[in-house]
Design an enzyme around this catalytic site. Structure first.
Site, PDB file in Angstrom:
ATOM      1  N   PRO A   2      37.152  11.630  77.830  1.00  0.00           N
ATOM      2  CA  PRO A   2      36.508  12.131  78.937  1.00  0.00           C
ATOM      3  C   PRO A   2      36.653  11.303  80.251  1.00  0.00           C
ATOM      4  CG  PRO A   2      34.966  11.466  77.047  1.00  0.00           C
ATOM      5  CD  PRO A   2      36.258  11.003  76.725  1.00  0.00           C
ATOM      6  N   GLU A   3      36.820  12.321  81.212  1.00  0.00           N
ATOM      7  CA  GLU A   3      36.989  11.610  82.586  1.00  0.00           C
ATOM      8  C   GLU A   3      35.713  11.901  83.551  1.00  0.00           C
ATOM      9  OE1 GLU A   3      40.874  12.739  84.090  1.00  0.00           O
ATOM     10  OE2 GLU A   3      41.524  13.071  81.981  1.00  0.00           O
TER      11      GLU A   3
END
Ligand SMILES: [Zn+2]
Length: 309
Positions: A2-3
């Site tokens: 996840p960013e």
């Protein structure tokens, strides 16, 4: 992994669902997460009420009463799952369960256990070891070309790895670094210190645009990431280069190339992304990504001819 857009999606959903709820009980698995506080987590969370949700880069800050904040990071594969009627569906790899006084619950699931859940006194957050070295968050404090240009002088790393360095901008990871550089028309292999001022302007603008678009579509799901409700993000179909090796560049039709930088895959268009910073005579103009502009290489080449003096 996840960013920023994925973490922001989780933050927004948590802000709508758990603020005001009081933690009645906390359960932990026997396995450790990264940077784990162990039993102290249980003791410090019991009885606390969630008062707000913030984010810096890829870190979630779950504010509690009594001046505390639950600092969380999704790591490689972490997910927060909200359950209206616990225990909900059986899940493997659940390491933290927050049971609320009203009978609902929040579960943290993380198969690879690079995630983080640690309670910090809010007054000490700015100096916390996880946050102290982070650069500005690009949503709260949008980057400018001038600032990135100044930061990059003398930098010998590639421009792609420069964007991944959380000390410079907090929140960009492997997917969005490739997407931003394609928008900006900059070859990811270029040395950051040799990227020109006007190109940093394009990278700064591309950063803001790509992250905003990804947030509006609730992030990108390639493998493990899910929203608070267990749904995949919708930005995957909008990716222009990432995970599209051999497929046509949406801008010019050239096959997208995949290379490895710093042990991670990078995707780019060898025509649209300049190796020198000088405009190329045969390069098509960069375009905004939207469904109506993804009309194929033939039409693009015609448009290009029309716009060339
Ligand atoms: Zn291209």
């Amino acid at each position: 992994m996840p960013e920023l857009p994925e973490v922001e999606t989780v933050r927004r959903a948590l802000a709508e669902t758990v603020v005001g709820r009081t933690i009645r009980d906390v359960r932990r698995s026997r396995q450790r997460l990264r940077d784990d506080a162990g039993r102290a987590l249980v003791k410090r969370l019991k009885g606390r009420t969630i008062t707000g949700l913030r984010r810096h880069g890829k870190f979630l800050l779950i504010d509690l009463d009594a001046g505390l904040t639950l600092l969380s990071h999704l790591g490689m594969s972490g997910r927060w799952r909200f359950e209206r009627k616990p225990p909900g569906e059986p899940l493997d790899h659940v390491h933290v369960v927050l049971e609320f006084a009203d009978g609902t619950a929040l579960r943290f699931q993380d198969p690879r256990r690079f995630g983080l859940a640690r309670v910090v006194e809010r007054a000490r957050l700015a100096a916390d070891r996880s946050l102290v070295g982070l650069g500005p968050d690009p949503i709260a404090d949008p980057p400018t070309g001038a600032r990135l240009f100044a930061l990059s002088r003398g930098a010998r790393v590639s421009v792609k790895n420069f964007l991944l360095d959380q000390r410079r901008i907090a929140g960009i990871g492997n997917i969005y670094a490739s997407e931003i550089l394609h928008r900006a028309g900059v070859d990811p292999r270029r040395r950051a210190g040799a990227v020109r001022a006007h190109e940093w302007d394009a990278i700064a603008a591309g950063t803001i645009r790509v992250l905003d678009e990804a947030i509006s579509r609730m992030g990108t799901t390639l493998s493990t990431y899910r929203t608070l409700w267990g749904e995949p993000g919708g930005y995957g179909e909008r990716l222009r280069v990432y995970d599209r090796a051999g497929k046509p560049c949406p801008n010019c039709g050239t096959p997208i190339r995949q290379i490895v930088q710093g042990a991670r895959s990078t995707y780019y268009c060898p025509v649209c992304q300049s190796r020198s910073g000088r405009p190329r005579a045969n390069a098509p103009p960069q375009r905004q990504a939207s469904p109506s502009t993804r009309s194929g290489p033939a039409r693009r080449r015609m448009e290009h001819r029309k716009s060339t003096p």
